[in-house]
Design an enzyme around this catalytic site. Sequence first.
Site, PDB file in Angstrom:
ATOM      1  CB  SER A  68      26.307  43.514  21.677  1.00  0.00           C
ATOM      2  OG  SER A  68      25.003  43.248  22.111  1.00  0.00           O
ATOM      3  CE  LYS A  71      25.147  41.142  24.674  1.00  0.00           C
ATOM      4  NZ  LYS A  71      24.156  41.009  23.624  1.00  0.00           N
ATOM      5  CE1 TYR A 193      23.524  42.331  28.053  1.00  0.00           C
ATOM      6  CE2 TYR A 193      21.307  43.232  28.226  1.00  0.00           C
ATOM      7  CZ  TYR A 193      22.326  42.709  27.464  1.00  0.00           C
ATOM      8  OH  TYR A 193      22.169  42.578  26.104  1.00  0.00           O
ATOM      9  CE1 TYR A 245      24.637  41.265  18.289  1.00  0.00           C
ATOM     10  CE2 TYR A 245      24.469  42.569  16.313  1.00  0.00           C
ATOM     11  CZ  TYR A 245      24.651  42.484  17.666  1.00  0.00           C
ATOM     12  OH  TYR A 245      24.845  43.626  18.391  1.00  0.00           O
ATOM     13  CB  VAL A 263      22.075  47.403  18.392  1.00  0.00           C
ATOM     14  CG1 VAL A 263      21.789  45.945  18.090  1.00  0.00           C
ATOM     15  CG2 VAL A 263      21.892  47.712  19.866  1.00  0.00           C
TER      16      VAL A 263
END
Length: 309
Positions: A68, A71, A193, A245, A263
Amino acid sequence: MNKDLSNLREKLQALLLAQRDKSARGNVADYIPALAEVDPNLMGAAIATIDGDFVGVGDYQHAFSIQSISKVFGLVMAMNRVGDALWQRVNMEPSGQPFNSIIQLEWEKGIPRNPVINAGAILISDVLVSHYSASKLAFISFLRTIANDEDIHIDHDVFQSELAHGNRNAALAYLMKSFNNIEAEVPDVLEHYFTQCSVTMNCQQLAQSLLFLANKGVNPLNNTAVCTRKEAHRVNAILSTSGMYDQSGEFAFSVGLPAKSGVGGGIVAIVPNFGVICAWSPPLNSFGNSVVGMNFIAGLAEELGLSIY
Ligand code: DON
């Protein structure tokens, strides 16, 4: 900013060593089988400053799945491409939900809460697929340019694993498509993605590649603007409220830095006007954040007085 940088290497080494002795380290992500194969005992950390200083300790040159953290890069590329129009399609609020939650997306008519939960990053992937003729290549090229390092690659085993276990992400994408908030074909969007999640980088590459966020949008390594000052401000704001998160509030409370975790066990923390810290250790807590990574960054922030608040 006046930070006490004396003996920085010794400080980083001591902080990382202190983590080795702790027994409660969490669990390596196993919902994607390829991630479960990583050695849980690896750990590394690095700090890069906008003045050109760099210190790395432990396994800081060992490449890992950025997951992530990707992102952040996707968001910057999309902001550069479509400007303020982006914020018609994705919000900038904390979600208060797990990163792959579906329920809120239904209530909020296919508009993701923010660009760093899965729904938001899938939306960003749609922007990139729709605005680049070869979005995956553009993504990798962007990383290589801002890290000033060609040795950044996709882990094809992780990619295949993501694809084979991606039903929940597919559900998010199709739900957004049903609300007309995805323009391209869903399989193409998901392929982008999963590709960006599957990139591997090491602590050094991550710390150096994100220096522009600590330097008002300008990469200090080559004095080139990566994004505008306003965009850097916005990315840091989103990372402060949503980057860790559903533990972002606690991270702001205890550390006080814009940060993003993945992760794969990596965490990057931006210290505005100073530099970037990256810490990596695969075992995660129940929120999906690296246990050692969080402890390390909290310890360093405390020792050097890095909080922005
Ligand atoms: O979407 C997934 O399943 C993962 N590739 C997400 C990666 C991650 O680190 C969790 N994100 N917010």
